[in-house]
Scaffold this motif. Structure first.
Motif, PDB file in Angstrom:
ATOM      1  N   UNK A  10       0.830  -1.216   0.000  1.00 53.69           N
ATOM      2  CA  UNK A  10       0.000   0.000   0.000  1.00 53.69           C
ATOM      3  C   UNK A  10       0.861   1.262   0.000  1.00 53.69           C
ATOM      4  N   UNK A  11       1.902   1.246  -0.811  1.00 50.23           N
ATOM      5  CA  UNK A  11       2.803   2.386  -0.961  1.00 50.23           C
ATOM      6  C   UNK A  11       2.515   3.039  -2.307  1.00 50.23           C
ATOM      7  N   UNK A  12       2.384   4.355  -2.310  1.00 53.77           N
ATOM      8  CA  UNK A  12       2.085   5.063  -3.557  1.00 53.77           C
ATOM      9  C   UNK A  12       3.245   4.940  -4.540  1.00 53.77           C
ATOM     10  N   UNK A  13       2.938   5.121  -5.819  1.00 50.45           N
ATOM     11  CA  UNK A  13       3.982   5.078  -6.851  1.00 50.45           C
ATOM     12  C   UNK A  13       5.055   6.133  -6.585  1.00 50.45           C
ATOM     13  N   UNK A  14       4.637   7.340  -6.198  1.00 50.37           N
ATOM     14  CA  UNK A  14       5.590   8.412  -5.926  1.00 50.37           C
ATOM     15  C   UNK A  14       6.522   8.037  -4.769  1.00 50.37           C
ATOM     16  N   UNK A  15       5.957   7.553  -3.676  1.00 52.84           N
ATOM     17  CA  UNK A  15       6.768   7.175  -2.519  1.00 52.84           C
ATOM     18  C   UNK A  15       7.737   6.054  -2.890  1.00 52.84           C
ATOM     19  N   UNK A  16       7.281   5.092  -3.678  1.00 56.34           N
ATOM     20  CA  UNK A  16       8.143   3.986  -4.099  1.00 56.34           C
ATOM     21  C   UNK A  16       9.295   4.468  -4.971  1.00 56.34           C
ATOM     22  N   UNK A  17       9.018   5.419  -5.872  1.00 55.30           N
ATOM     23  CA  UNK A  17      10.087   5.961  -6.733  1.00 55.30           C
ATOM     24  C   UNK A  17      11.160   6.677  -5.925  1.00 55.30           C
ATOM     25  N   UNK A  18      10.764   7.306  -4.826  1.00 47.67           N
ATOM     26  CA  UNK A  18      11.691   8.057  -3.993  1.00 47.67           C
ATOM     27  C   UNK A  18      12.466   7.163  -3.019  1.00 47.67           C
ATOM     28  N   UNK A  19      12.019   5.937  -2.852  1.00 39.67           N
ATOM     29  CA  UNK A  19      12.575   5.017  -1.862  1.00 39.67           C
ATOM     30  C   UNK A  19      13.882   4.395  -2.361  1.00 39.67           C
ATOM     31  N   UNK A  20      14.862   4.310  -1.482  1.00 44.92           N
ATOM     32  CA  UNK A  20      16.147   3.716  -1.863  1.00 44.92           C
ATOM     33  C   UNK A  20      15.973   2.246  -2.241  1.00 44.92           C
ATOM     34  N   UNK A  59      23.443   5.833  -1.627  1.00 46.70           N
ATOM     35  CA  UNK A  59      23.813   6.912  -2.541  1.00 46.70           C
ATOM     36  C   UNK A  59      22.662   7.232  -3.487  1.00 46.70           C
ATOM     37  N   UNK A  60      21.558   6.482  -3.390  1.00 51.70           N
ATOM     38  CA  UNK A  60      20.434   6.627  -4.304  1.00 51.70           C
ATOM     39  C   UNK A  60      19.874   8.039  -4.300  1.00 51.70           C
ATOM     40  N   UNK A  61      19.772   8.642  -3.117  1.00 54.56           N
ATOM     41  CA  UNK A  61      19.160   9.968  -3.018  1.00 54.56           C
ATOM     42  C   UNK A  61      19.953  11.019  -3.786  1.00 54.56           C
ATOM     43  N   UNK A  62      21.234  10.774  -4.013  1.00 54.43           N
ATOM     44  CA  UNK A  62      22.040  11.747  -4.751  1.00 54.43           C
ATOM     45  C   UNK A  62      21.599  11.865  -6.202  1.00 54.43           C
ATOM     46  N   UNK A  63      20.971  10.814  -6.727  1.00 52.05           N
ATOM     47  CA  UNK A  63      20.509  10.840  -8.115  1.00 52.05           C
ATOM     48  C   UNK A  63      19.072  11.308  -8.265  1.00 52.05           C
ATOM     49  N   UNK A  64      18.402  11.586  -7.170  1.00 56.97           N
ATOM     50  CA  UNK A  64      17.013  12.029  -7.223  1.00 56.97           C
ATOM     51  C   UNK A  64      16.975  13.544  -7.383  1.00 56.97           C
ATOM     52  N   UNK A  72      13.218  12.125   1.407  1.00 58.62           N
ATOM     53  CA  UNK A  72      13.969  12.151   2.661  1.00 58.62           C
ATOM     54  C   UNK A  72      13.738  10.865   3.439  1.00 58.62           C
ATOM     55  N   UNK A  73      12.476  10.545   3.701  1.00 56.67           N
ATOM     56  CA  UNK A  73      12.144   9.365   4.501  1.00 56.67           C
ATOM     57  C   UNK A  73      12.555   8.077   3.792  1.00 56.67           C
ATOM     58  N   UNK A  74      12.404   8.036   2.478  1.00 52.76           N
ATOM     59  CA  UNK A  74      12.732   6.832   1.718  1.00 52.76           C
ATOM     60  C   UNK A  74      14.204   6.555   1.581  1.00 52.76           C
ATOM     61  N   UNK A  79      14.999   4.681   8.925  1.00 52.61           N
ATOM     62  CA  UNK A  79      13.556   4.529   8.691  1.00 52.61           C
ATOM     63  C   UNK A  79      13.176   3.136   8.188  1.00 52.61           C
ATOM     64  N   UNK A  80      14.141   2.352   7.756  1.00 48.46           N
ATOM     65  CA  UNK A  80      13.820   1.057   7.151  1.00 48.46           C
ATOM     66  C   UNK A  80      13.118   0.123   8.125  1.00 48.46           C
ATOM     67  N   UNK A  81      13.647  -0.015   9.336  1.00 45.52           N
ATOM     68  CA  UNK A  81      13.018  -0.903  10.319  1.00 45.52           C
ATOM     69  C   UNK A  81      11.610  -0.425  10.648  1.00 45.52           C
ATOM     70  N   UNK A  82      11.448   0.880  10.815  1.00 49.23           N
ATOM     71  CA  UNK A  82      10.129   1.435  11.100  1.00 49.23           C
ATOM     72  C   UNK A  82       9.148   1.222   9.962  1.00 49.23           C
ATOM     73  N   UNK A  83       9.635   1.363   8.723  1.00 46.55           N
ATOM     74  CA  UNK A  83       8.774   1.120   7.563  1.00 46.55           C
ATOM     75  C   UNK A  83       8.306  -0.334   7.510  1.00 46.55           C
ATOM     76  N   UNK A  84       9.224  -1.248   7.775  1.00 48.84           N
ATOM     77  CA  UNK A  84       8.842  -2.669   7.782  1.00 48.84           C
ATOM     78  C   UNK A  84       7.803  -2.915   8.867  1.00 48.84           C
ATOM     79  N   UNK A  85       8.078  -2.409  10.073  1.00 51.68           N
ATOM     80  CA  UNK A  85       7.138  -2.594  11.182  1.00 51.68           C
ATOM     81  C   UNK A  85       5.783  -1.972  10.855  1.00 51.68           C
TER      82      UNK A  85
END
Length: 194
Positions: A10-20, A59-64, A72-74, A79-85
């Protein structure tokens, strides 16, 4: 990373694109570990199952080019453990840690301690690492003297002459042995705490 099914979480396309890539891989591997252990995602929902993730900076965020809250959050390893939880609705302790090359080993130890001491009934533990390194970064790593001249990584071997950058992702679901036996769980191995 193009195989990440964001709708499953249930993650939006935009949020997924920004996620490492590491966060995407971690979400998929964590869900896979639950399923591989013989549980459905519904069965662990709302339980005292925790998450520990070992992850270094991406280093993914450097190319965004498009920067916003999702980027930022992605891209924050913490944030990874919190996102999984959050996405699996797990109610146990969660944390991210980094001990460089020992991160996943330390994470497994910490998860076993949390289960052993009763802080959690189960723990998802693991991480993801991708090598999206440019030529300059590789040159800096090489100049540090830690890269193996033979091109081999031989930990704890007397022929070891350095390390090599690598990629990988994986998660385990850890549970107390007696509980796993009582519940008829599939057991791959045991961790002895001494």
């Amino acid at each position: 990373i193009d195989a990440f099914d964001n709708t499953f979480f249930s993650i939006s396309n935009h949020e997924a694109r920004m996620m490492s890539p590491e966060m995407r891989l971690s979400l998929g591997c964590a869900a896979g570990a639950v399923l591989d252990a013989g549980y459905s995602l519904k069965e662990v929902k709302g339980t005292n199952c925790g998450v520990i993730v070992s992850q270094s900076n991406s280093m993914y965020k450097l190319g965004i080019k498009e920067r916003d809250g999702a980027s930022l959050i992605g891209n924050l390893p913490a944030m990874t453990a919190g996102n999984i939880a959050f996405h699996l609705d797990l109610r146990g302790p969660n944390l991210a840690l980094s001990s460089e090359c020992a991160s996943t080993l330390v994470a497994v130890h910490e998860a076993a301690v949390k289960v052993f001491t009763g802080q959690a009934d189960m723990m998802l533990v693991g991480g993801a690492e991708t090598s999206n390194l440019d030529k300059d970064t590789l040159s800096e790593i090489d100049a540090s003297g830690i890269i193996s001249p033979s091109g081999n990584c031989l930990p704890f071997d007397k022929k070891a002459d350095g390390t090599m950058p690598g990629e990988g992702a994986g998660f385990l679901l850890i549970k107390r042995y007696d509980d796993a036996v009582k519940d008829g769980d599939h057991i791959y191995g045991c961790i002895l705490l001494t």
